[in-house]
Design a protein around this motif. Structure first.
Motif, short mmCIF file in Angstrom:
data_model
loop_
_atom_site.label_atom_id
_atom_site.label_comp_id
_atom_site.label_asym_id
_atom_site.label_seq_id
_atom_site.Cartn_x
_atom_site.Cartn_y
_atom_site.Cartn_z
N LYS A 9 29.20 18.60 27.51
CA LYS A 9 28.72 17.59 28.43
C LYS A 9 28.29 16.46 28.08
O LYS A 9 27.23 16.41 27.05
CB LYS A 9 28.15 18.30 29.92
N TYR A 16 15.88 11.66 32.62
CA TYR A 16 14.71 11.51 33.13
C TYR A 16 14.55 10.95 34.38
O TYR A 16 13.88 11.79 35.13
CB TYR A 16 13.69 10.75 32.00
N ILE A 18 16.51 11.60 36.88
CA ILE A 18 16.93 12.70 37.70
C ILE A 18 15.91 13.93 37.95
O ILE A 18 15.75 14.52 38.93
CB ILE A 18 18.33 13.45 37.40
N ILE A 19 14.95 13.75 37.18
CA ILE A 19 13.66 14.58 37.43
C ILE A 19 12.77 13.88 38.57
O ILE A 19 12.41 14.56 39.43
CB ILE A 19 12.72 14.78 35.97
N SER A 144 17.16 21.31 35.49
CA SER A 144 17.76 20.94 36.65
C SER A 144 18.89 21.74 36.99
O SER A 144 19.44 21.71 38.18
CB SER A 144 18.20 19.33 36.42
N THR A 191 14.72 19.42 23.89
CA THR A 191 14.34 19.04 25.21
C THR A 191 13.14 19.34 25.89
O THR A 191 12.39 18.40 26.25
CB THR A 191 15.48 19.78 26.18
N GLY A 276 20.90 12.48 27.10
CA GLY A 276 20.12 13.47 27.30
C GLY A 276 18.65 13.02 27.03
O GLY A 276 18.25 11.98 27.19
N SER A 277 17.79 13.98 26.78
CA SER A 277 16.41 14.12 26.54
C SER A 277 16.15 13.19 25.51
O SER A 277 14.91 12.63 25.13
CB SER A 277 15.73 15.37 26.68
C1 LIG Z 1 15.76 14.94 30.39
C2 LIG Z 1 16.62 15.35 31.48
O1 LIG Z 1 16.42 14.69 32.50
C3 LIG Z 1 18.05 15.56 30.84
C4 LIG Z 1 18.42 16.75 30.36
O2 LIG Z 1 18.40 16.51 28.96
P1 LIG Z 1 19.45 17.28 28.00
O3 LIG Z 1 21.04 16.98 28.22
O4 LIG Z 1 19.29 18.79 28.27
O5 LIG Z 1 19.17 16.88 26.79
C5 LIG Z 1 15.84 16.91 31.77
C6 LIG Z 1 16.39 17.54 33.05
O6 LIG Z 1 16.79 16.78 34.20
O7 LIG Z 1 16.77 18.77 32.96
#
Ligand SMILES: C[C@@](O)(CCOP(=O)(O)O)CC(=O)O
Ligand SMILES: Nc1ncnc2c1ncn2[C@@H]1O[C@H](COP(=O)(O)OP(=O)(O)O)[C@@H](O)[C@H]1O
Length: 308
Positions: A9, A16, A18-19, A144, A191, A276-277
């Motif tokens: 994905k 960040y 979305i947190i 999440s 992450t 992502g992170s």
């Molecule tokens: C950084 C963050 O907002 C997105 C997820 O990052 P990743 O796709 O797992 O690298 C963390 C989260 O919301 O779970």
């Protein structure tokens, strides 16, 4: 027996944010995929994967999941003993959801009740996101749940806020000069530690304010403009997002990428953002003229994910 494929994905927007309750937009990326399979575990990859499933199954044994979403851990462990592994081309620690795909595959095969993706209602999506968050937290702390969810659904998903997600259609691709692409930073990211840095920053009032008033505003405006195919406001907000991240997300930008990040901002030839992170793995690029950006980014491994 053939098990279904689960794709990588890409979180196009919302890292960040979305947190903190911003919107997010995430897409399946079929270039990388994985599937549960049996083998005699003769390769290192298969052996390692099988061992990692074993550890994960022990975690699942003691896990409380909401009623109706139980997993048949006994069957899962029997299969692990028979040589089950996750055959996957999804790179690990690259921000494209290797653990999300794994969780989605395990849930699809071993959930006691079945949830065919095409029949899932908006309410069920919400519950599944919670369940997937619990199942995935084993891999990198709080999750999440959005990665396994998108992978399970195999459809673009709009994260409307912390609680609410929905299926969304993104504008059809059109082979023009523009492109969204990935750049390989050449290193792996994690992450957990990145999210920790983010929460450290959130302790400062100034950061909280700019996150809320600027980052989230640009992020949501990008999503809105992208879905409406309004390219002028899209690129205007992308630039603001890229400038903002260059100032405030420095620790998340891999060092190999600093210079080209700035070069994009100075020349307006392309704009970069986290995928992502961050911390390593892929970085996302956006350009109105891919041929030009490609020349300026010589020496970096790139993959085009969407043309417009
Ligand atoms: C950084 C963050 O907002 C997105 C997820 O990052 P990743 O796709 O797992 O690298 C963390 C989260 O919301 O779970
Ligand atoms: N093919 C696989 N077989 C077994 N476990 C895997 C496989 N791919 C990923 N994983 C698990 O997922 C973890 C990586 O997840 P994570 O750190 O969240 O990174 P990502 O951003 O790739 O999801 C690995 O450490 C491993 O435990």
């Amino acid at each position: 027996m053939n098990n279904p494929l689960f794709y990588a994905k890409i979180l196009l927007f919302g890292e960040y944010g979305i947190i903190e309750d911003s919107q997010g937009l995430t897409l399946p990326y079929s270039f990388y995929k994985g599937s549960l399979k049996f083998s005699d575990l003769s390769t290192e990859f298969e052996k390692k994967s099988n061992e990692s499933l074993k550890k994960y199954s022990d975690y699942l044994l003691n896990l409380d999941v909401p009623n109706g979403f139980e997993i048949n851990v006994e069957d899962f462990q029997k299969d692990i003993a028979k040589g089950l592994f996750f055959e996957s081309t999804i790179p690990q620690g690259y921000g494209v959801g290797s653990s999300g795909a794994l969780v989605a595959a395990i849930f699809e095969k071993y959930s006691v009740e079945k949830f065919p993706a095409e029949l899932i209602s908006k309410d069920q999506l919400k519950s599944l996101k919670v369940v997937f968050g619990i199942l995935e937290s084993y891999f990198h702390g709080k999750s999440s749940g959005i990665d396994p969810l998108i992978c399970y659904m195999n459809l673009p998903i709009l994260i409307e806020n912390k609680e609410s997600v929905d299926k969304v259609s993104i504008p059809a691709e059109h082979i023009g000069k523009g492109a969204i692409f990935l750049i390989d930073s050449g290193s792996v990211g994690e992450t957990g530690p990145m999210v920790q840095i983010f929460f450290e920053k959130m302790k400062t009032e100034g950061f909280r304010k700019t996150m809320k008033e600027e980052f989230i505003r640009y992020n949501n405006a990008c999503i809105d403009a992208f879905l409406k195919k309004e390219m002028t406001p899209f690129f205007k907000n992308l630039k603001s997002l890229s400038v903002w991240a260059y100032e405030h997300f420095k620790p998340m930008i891999p060092e190999s990428i600093y210079k080209i990040w700035k070069k994009g901002l100075d020349t307006n030839a392309y704009y970069l953002k986290l995928c992502g992170s961050g911390g390593g793995g892929y970085i996302l690029g956006f350009t109105k003229d891919y041929a030009k950006a490609e020349k300026m980014l010589k020496g970096f491994d790139k993959e085009v994910i969407y043309r417009f």
